[in-house]
Design an enzyme around this catalytic site. Structure first.
Site, short mmCIF file in Angstrom:
data_model
loop_
_atom_site.label_atom_id
_atom_site.label_comp_id
_atom_site.label_asym_id
_atom_site.label_seq_id
_atom_site.Cartn_x
_atom_site.Cartn_y
_atom_site.Cartn_z
N SER A 97 172.23 56.00 43.07
CA SER A 97 171.90 54.70 43.73
C SER A 97 173.16 53.95 43.94
O SER A 97 174.08 54.31 43.30
CB SER A 97 171.01 53.87 43.14
OG SER A 97 171.95 53.56 41.93
N VAL A 109 174.65 52.79 34.17
CA VAL A 109 174.96 51.61 34.31
C VAL A 109 173.62 50.75 35.00
O VAL A 109 173.19 49.62 34.43
CB VAL A 109 176.37 51.05 34.89
CG1 VAL A 109 176.39 49.57 35.07
CG2 VAL A 109 177.40 51.80 34.10
N ASP A 110 173.45 51.12 35.86
CA ASP A 110 172.10 50.61 36.58
C ASP A 110 170.94 50.63 35.64
O ASP A 110 170.10 49.55 35.71
CB ASP A 110 171.74 51.36 37.98
CG ASP A 110 172.40 51.09 39.16
OD1 ASP A 110 172.89 49.85 39.31
OD2 ASP A 110 172.77 52.25 39.96
N MET A 111 170.74 51.59 34.90
CA MET A 111 169.71 51.70 34.15
C MET A 111 169.68 50.95 33.07
O MET A 111 168.61 50.10 32.94
CB MET A 111 169.33 53.27 33.46
CG MET A 111 169.31 54.27 34.63
SD MET A 111 167.82 54.18 35.86
CE MET A 111 166.60 55.03 34.54
N SER A 137 174.09 50.12 43.74
CA SER A 137 173.37 48.66 43.63
C SER A 137 173.76 47.69 44.53
O SER A 137 174.09 46.58 44.12
CB SER A 137 173.61 48.43 42.03
OG SER A 137 173.21 49.43 41.40
#
Lengths: 382, 443
Positions: B269, A169-171, B271
């Site tokens: 990570s 999702v970050d990517m 976010s």
């Protein structure tokens, strides 16, 4: 090959979605200055989930911050803030991913900054959008996945919902941000004006599911039904999935179940001539297939399927994948160095332009590495 | 929005299925005019790729989702006369997208060199499965197969999990997203320097890009393949994953405690947005567990509760989590599973059995209060009625020329505070031939 030559990007972001977007712009030729708090910098420098650090910073930080400069500043210090504002006046793009409202506290929100630099393209990344009941929730990939429905698409029916193990999702949030920024720059070429680009992890998570979610929205609200075995896509019929063989694993994509039965010498499969049965009796078919495939090694199955152009592949580990000739020929692995000589290996930008691979040898900066040089170049030092 | 960022840009899209058409969809939502080039023998194969019994006017729901807001120009590429208007369309176009197997579009006469002769300013975007040369070039560029060949499907293995494919076409979508990025960057250059470009991506490289985090943690051998195709010798002790510090003056650092495997699966990570996020610091135990020096992190993931599920975020400190779920008493003596450290095997199972004792709502109340990232796990029906989802206004209704309507998602990007929406549904095959031909004739 520098598509974005002469563009200046200020990267105020931390962790992954923002920094990765800025790195992509850098790979595409822009100059990226990472503006970091003087104390510790980007928090992901210390985020060592694997406990691996190189030259003082986590490997994840290195992976997301190649080819950037680092400018250390304390935004609570009026002098530093003044310098940062003068940098912003000269920038083309700004990226931030603080919690909603944080940039405004420093007078660096879009409305304020636009007064200083109307040509600026300002990208803001949040977890769930700047408003609504989720706006203050931690914008963390796994939690966004959990709220978005994604985990119900992975794994087998008897498993709990399974999230993606990677921060996908970050990517994708990062990709959406890059697209929005570049589109706004194209518009700026036409109108001379910058703009505000907003993306969020939740919107990216929903967009990732747009095919199946659109189906759900129009099929009377049916839920995805994961397979009992070899689940790989809740909406695709047999044989789609990954199967254990005698010595490893085999992936089978869409294809005729009958033809598969013929090629594999699995007679029971040929009793499913009707393609709709590949959906309706998906799990029965997959169970027959699973028990048949266990009898021989992957290589033997591939030798039967590949010559017939049946969609199949060996399921490799990451190490096997990277060692494979077909992957090595792409030269996806690059070596980057810091000014002090520390060398690291990582992957390059996967986009090619005019046949050239994008990439260079500059590693992620150490905190504040370029502060003095940037002060001089932009005339920021008093 | 009257003036979408890409207004005035024309995209000629030869691609089928998902990867290339996803690029086209994004460019369309950003304001470009996207013309699908479809053959008269059924058009885009995706029209007939069904994943459910939803069929709208003869096309699958997938096709509708991917191809809304586009035009369709039907051309038999093998018919010389029919090719002429396409050539004239390409003269006026800004962008081309194609995702045939390597060599096919060249045989059809619309490879980059061909189109460049027609229109030197063209930005030509091309997607392959595995690059255009090398031993994999001819392999089928299908999402699951790419997931399998890159190792994506086996990333959980170190934690004892069986191979698991991602249940979404992440390879296709990643390649499509990257192609959009490359095309847009090339358009930025063209607006300054006037020249077009060839932009190429592959499913394979795009998937490896998605695996960035895992690669960063990979054992040193993984990125140091020997020429014979075998991984290099056993990992060097203390080496730093993919980022091998080779000759730098500072050797890679590796804390003694906290075995790497305890975080592998969820490596990655957060976010989180605030600059004050260093939770590991905030939750460092003040008492008890003084021997724990390394990050003391609970396994992130989804757990079954008494009534449904709960997600515990990455980086959640185990000590604080243990306190919040009642593993310790007021004096912080361990009440339940002795020495509950993530480093110990079986911690996930023990957390699981604890979470089974109460409902999701009860757990959320205590865990959220402790400031630990966690959330409920929604399925789509509960997501769709959640106020958080509604606030995003993510659903739009699109309409075909016939009047048929479909609920679809919108573009996930906002520009100048406005959502990028379009009410135009997907086209029928050749629906826009007449309009486009008329336009080319200048009428």
């Amino acid at each position: 090959m520098k598509l974005l030559e002469d563009l200046l990007v200020l990267d105020f972001s931390q962790f992954m979605a923002g920094p990765f977007a800025a790195m992509r712009l850098s790979d595409l030729g822009a100059r990226v200055i990472k503006v970091e708090r003087s104390e510790g910098g980007d928090a992901s420098r210390g985020l060592t989930l694997s406990n691996l650090k190189v030259d003082g910073d986590s490997t994840v930080f290195h992976a997301m911050n190649r080819n950037k400069e680092s400018y250390a500043a304390n935004l609570k210090d009026p002098d530093d803030l003044r310098k940062v504002i003068r940098l912003i006046e000269q920038a083309d793009v700004l990226i931030e991913n603080f919690r909603p409202g944080t940039m405004a506290k420093f007078g660096l929100d879009y409305a304020s900054v636009r007064e200083l630099n109307p040509r600026l393209v300002y990208a803001s990344i949040t977890g769930y959008g700047a408003e609504g009941p989720w706006k203050d929730k931690p914008g963390q990939d796994l939690l966004v996945q959990a709220l978005s429905g994604i985990p119900w698409l992975n794994g087998n029916a008897d498993q709990p919902p399974v999230p993606f193990g990677l921060s996908v999702v970050d990517m994708f949030t990062s990709a959406n941000t890059v697209q929005g920024i570049l589109a706004a720059l194209i518009r700026r070429g036409r109108t001379g004006e910058g703009g505000l680009v907003e993306t969020s992890l939740m919107e990216a998570a929903l967009d990732l599911q747009f095919e199946v979610l659109t189906t759900h929205l129009n099929d009377g609200g049916q839920l995805p039904q994961r397979s009992r075995i070899s689940g790989a896509h809740a909406y695709l019929g047999a044989p789609y999935g990954i199967y254990a063989t005698r010595d490893g694993y085999l992936a089978l994509a869409m294809g005729s179940v009958v033809r598969l039965g013929e090629l594999l010498g699995c007679e029971p499969l040929t009793r499913y001539p009707n393609p709709s049965s590949w959906f309706d009796e998906r799990d029965e078919i997959k169970e027959i297939l699973a028990s048949h495939l266990r009898s021989r090694p992957t290589g033997e199955w591939l030798a039967l399927l590949e010559p017939a152009d049946y969609w199949c592949a060996e399921v490799r580990t990451m190490e096997e994948a990277l060692g494979h000739e077909g992957v090595r020929e792409l030269d996806i692995v690059i070596e980057v160095s810091r000014r002090n000589g520390a060398k690291l290996r990582t992957t390059r930008c996967p986009i090619r332009v005019d046949g050239q691979r994008l990439g260079n040898e500059v590693a992620a900066p150490s905190l504040g590495e370029d502060t003095a040089a940037v002060d001089r170049e932009f005339g920021l030092a008093r | 929005m009257a003036d979408k960022p890409l207004s005035g840009i024309t995209v000629v899209d030869f691609s089928q299925f998902l990867s290339g058409p996803y690029t086209g969809l994004r460019l369309a939502d950003l304001g470009a005019r996207v013309v699908k080039i479809e053959n008269p023998r059924g058009g885009d194969l995706c029209r007939r790729l069904y994943i459910s019994n939803v069929e709208i006017e003869g096309d699958s729901s997938l096709f509708h989702a991917i191809n809304r807001n586009k035009m369709s120009f039907c051309v038999d590429l093998k018919d010389e006369r029919e090719r002429l208007p396409l050539v004239r369309l390409l003269e006026k176009a800004d962008v081309v997208i194609q995702n045939f197997r390597p060599g096919v579009i060249e045989r059809l006469g619309f490879g980059y060199e061909d189109v460049r002769r027609i229109n030197p300013r063209i930005v030509y975007g091309s997607i392959s499965g595995y690059g255009t040369e090398g031993p994999l070039a001819e392999a089928p560029g299908q999402d699951l197969l790419v997931q399998s060949l890159t190792g994506l499907a086996r990333l959980g293995e170190e934690d004892g999990e069986a191979p698991m494919a991602y249940g979404l076409a992440v390879a296709d979508m990643s390649a499509g997203a990257l192609l959009a990025e490359g095309i847009l960057a090339a358009l930025v250059r063209r607006s300054i320097a006037g020249q077009g470009a060839l932009v190429e991506v592959s499913l394979l490289e795009s998937t490896l890009d998605l695996m960035q985090e895992a690669l960063a943690d990979a054992p040193v051998g993984a990125l140091a393949a020997k020429p014979d195709g075998l991984p290099a010798e056993a990992p060097v002790a203390g080496a730093a994953g993919a980022f091998r510090a080779e000759s730098g003056p500072l050797p890679a650092e590796r804390p003694d405690l906290a075995p790497a495997e305890m975080f592998r699966a969820e490596s990655g990570s957060e976010s989180a947005k605030a600059p004050d996020v260093a939770q590991a610091e905030i939750y460092r135990p003040e008492s008890g567990f003084e021997s724990v020096k390394a990050p003391d992190v609970a396994p992130a993931g989804i757990y079954r509760t008494g009534d449904s599920y709960i997600a515990i975020g990455r980086g959640a400190p185990l000590f604080a989590l243990g306190r919040a779920i009642g593993w310790f008493d007021a004096e912080e003596r361990v009440l339940a599973p002795a020495g509950s450290r993530a480093a110990q095997p079986g911690i996930r199972e023990r957390l699981q059995s604890k979470f089974g004792e109460r409902t999701t709502a009860e757990w959320l109340a205590s865990i959220e209060q402790a400031g630990i990232p966690c959330s409920e796990v929604l399925d789509w029906p509960n997501l769709l009625k959640h106020d958080g989802f509604r606030a995003l206004e993510m659903i739009q209704t699109v309409r075909r020329a016939s009047g048929a309507t479909l609920a679809a998602l919108r573009c996930p990007i906002r520009i100048d505070g406005k959502r990028l929406t379009s009410a135009t549904g997907s086209p029928g095959i050749g629906e826009h031939n007449t309009a486009i031909l008329r336009e080319l004739e200048g009428r």
